[in-house]
Write an enzyme that holds these catalytic residues in place. Structure first.
Site, PDB file in Angstrom:
ATOM      1  N   TYR A  31       2.354   4.736   1.507  1.00 62.51           N
ATOM      2  CA  TYR A  31       2.564   5.219   2.870  1.00 62.51           C
ATOM      3  C   TYR A  31       1.344   6.034   3.300  1.00 62.51           C
ATOM      4  O   TYR A  31       0.800   6.810   2.511  1.00 62.51           O
ATOM      5  CB  TYR A  31       3.822   6.083   2.934  1.00 62.51           C
ATOM      6  CG  TYR A  31       5.092   5.343   2.594  1.00 62.51           C
ATOM      7  CD1 TYR A  31       5.554   4.301   3.390  1.00 62.51           C
ATOM      8  CD2 TYR A  31       5.838   5.684   1.465  1.00 62.51           C
ATOM      9  CE1 TYR A  31       6.727   3.614   3.077  1.00 62.51           C
ATOM     10  CE2 TYR A  31       7.011   5.012   1.146  1.00 62.51           C
ATOM     11  CZ  TYR A  31       7.453   3.978   1.955  1.00 62.51           C
ATOM     12  OH  TYR A  31       8.615   3.294   1.643  1.00 62.51           O
TER      13      TYR A  31
ATOM     14  N   ASP B  49       0.847  -1.180   0.000  1.00 59.59           N
ATOM     15  CA  ASP B  49       0.000   0.000   0.000  1.00 59.59           C
ATOM     16  C   ASP B  49       0.890   1.240   0.000  1.00 59.59           C
ATOM     17  O   ASP B  49       2.047   1.181   0.406  1.00 59.59           O
ATOM     18  CB  ASP B  49      -0.873   0.057   1.261  1.00 59.59           C
ATOM     19  CG  ASP B  49      -1.743  -1.168   1.420  1.00 59.59           C
ATOM     20  OD1 ASP B  49      -2.910  -1.087   1.079  1.00 59.59           O
ATOM     21  OD2 ASP B  49      -1.231  -2.203   1.902  1.00 59.59           O
TER      22      ASP B  49
ATOM     23  N   HIS C 128       9.675  -9.556   3.085  1.00 60.13           N
ATOM     24  CA  HIS C 128       9.511  -8.118   2.900  1.00 60.13           C
ATOM     25  C   HIS C 128      10.633  -7.376   3.636  1.00 60.13           C
ATOM     26  O   HIS C 128      11.114  -7.843   4.672  1.00 60.13           O
ATOM     27  CB  HIS C 128       8.145  -7.693   3.458  1.00 60.13           C
ATOM     28  CG  HIS C 128       7.715  -6.332   3.051  1.00 60.13           C
ATOM     29  ND1 HIS C 128       8.110  -5.200   3.725  1.00 60.13           N
ATOM     30  CD2 HIS C 128       6.925  -5.910   2.036  1.00 60.13           C
ATOM     31  CE1 HIS C 128       7.581  -4.135   3.150  1.00 60.13           C
ATOM     32  NE2 HIS C 128       6.855  -4.533   2.124  1.00 60.13           N
TER      33      HIS C 128
ATOM     34  N   PHE D  98       7.540   2.063  -2.384  1.00 58.64           N
ATOM     35  CA  PHE D  98       8.688   2.220  -1.479  1.00 58.64           C
ATOM     36  C   PHE D  98       9.316   3.614  -1.507  1.00 58.64           C
ATOM     37  O   PHE D  98      10.125   3.944  -0.650  1.00 58.64           O
ATOM     38  CB  PHE D  98       9.776   1.170  -1.757  1.00 58.64           C
ATOM     39  CG  PHE D  98       9.338  -0.239  -1.491  1.00 58.64           C
ATOM     40  CD1 PHE D  98       9.218  -0.718  -0.202  1.00 58.64           C
ATOM     41  CD2 PHE D  98       9.015  -1.095  -2.541  1.00 58.64           C
ATOM     42  CE1 PHE D  98       8.789  -2.019   0.048  1.00 58.64           C
ATOM     43  CE2 PHE D  98       8.586  -2.391  -2.303  1.00 58.64           C
ATOM     44  CZ  PHE D  98       8.474  -2.861  -1.008  1.00 58.64           C
TER      45      PHE D  98
END
Length: 235
Positions: A62, A60, A202, A73
């Site tokens: 931030y 998702d 992750h 990212f």
């Protein structure tokens, strides 16, 4: 959005699921604080489809003010670097540092500057990756402020799966980097006979020690790209 995506996106926007998603988003943006800003939701599609070499899948956006900029990212250069991205940078440093050390062991006479093989970015923007052909795609492209995962199950997952299928079918010899459970679930959509699929835990601090650190995706990616005639990514 880059012109190369026009036909695909126009087709998706006309489908019933996306019209429902659009109605939902219209109401959300009117009534709540949603990230990223509307103008940045499709920032990932600024990367030329015909230049894509690598696909990195996120989860998702931030959900804190100022952080989401439509690229998985990535955060604006003015923002504090998030923990997951810090770990990505740590792995780049480790991965490319090992590459330098390996090269020097194999050929001590090489004249290489170690800085060329180590990450030295001072901020959290990954726009330079996108400009080199890295599609930084989140599984869900919007989120309500301070509510992680709040826009899951609203239609974005259908959209991003269709994006992945389209790229998988229309581009040769890509590298798909799948970090975490959500991203790894997309592996079944990919043609493993022509693409390189790299998967691990992750980079979140909660899971990075469970297989992300030490996975060396950056040198593996560049080796594959070089093998197939692409320019490597400057990480």
């Amino acid at each position: 959005m880059h012109e190369s995506w026009k036909a695909f996106l126009e087709s998706e926007f006309e489908k019933p699921y996306f019209k429902e998603l659009s109605t939902f988003l219209s109401n959300e943006y009117k009534e709540k604080t949603i990230f990223p800003p509307k103008k940045l939701v499709f920032s990932a599609f600024s990367t030329d489809l015909n230049n894509i070499k690598v696909v990195i899948l996120g989860q998702d956006p931030y959900h804190t003010p100022g952080a989401a900029e439509g690229l998985a990212f990535s955060v604006p250069s003015s923002e504090k670097i998030p923990p997951s991205l810090i770990n990505i940078y740590k792995e780049i440093d480790s991965d490319l540092g090992k590459l330098y050390d390996d090269l020097m062991v194999m050929n001590p006479s090489l004249k290489l500057d170690k800085v060329d093989y180590r990450h030295h970015n001072a901020n959290g923007s990954l726009k330079s990756w996108a400009e080199q052909g890295v599609l930084l795609l989140n599984n869900v492209l919007t989120v309500e402020a301070h509510k992680a995962g709040s826009h899951r199950g609203k239609g974005w997952e259908v959209f991003t799966e269709n994006v992945i299928k389209y790229v998988n079918e229309n581009r040769p010899h890509l590298v798909f980097i799948l970090w975490g459970r959500d991203a790894r679930s997309k592996k079944t959509l990919l043609d493993q006979t022509k693409h390189l699929i790299l998967e691990s835990a992750h980079p979140s601090p909660l899971s990075a020690n469970a297989g992300f650190f030490g996975s060396r995706p950056f040198t593996k990616t560049n080796a594959f790209l070089t093998k197939h005639g692409y320019e490597k990514i400057i990480w």
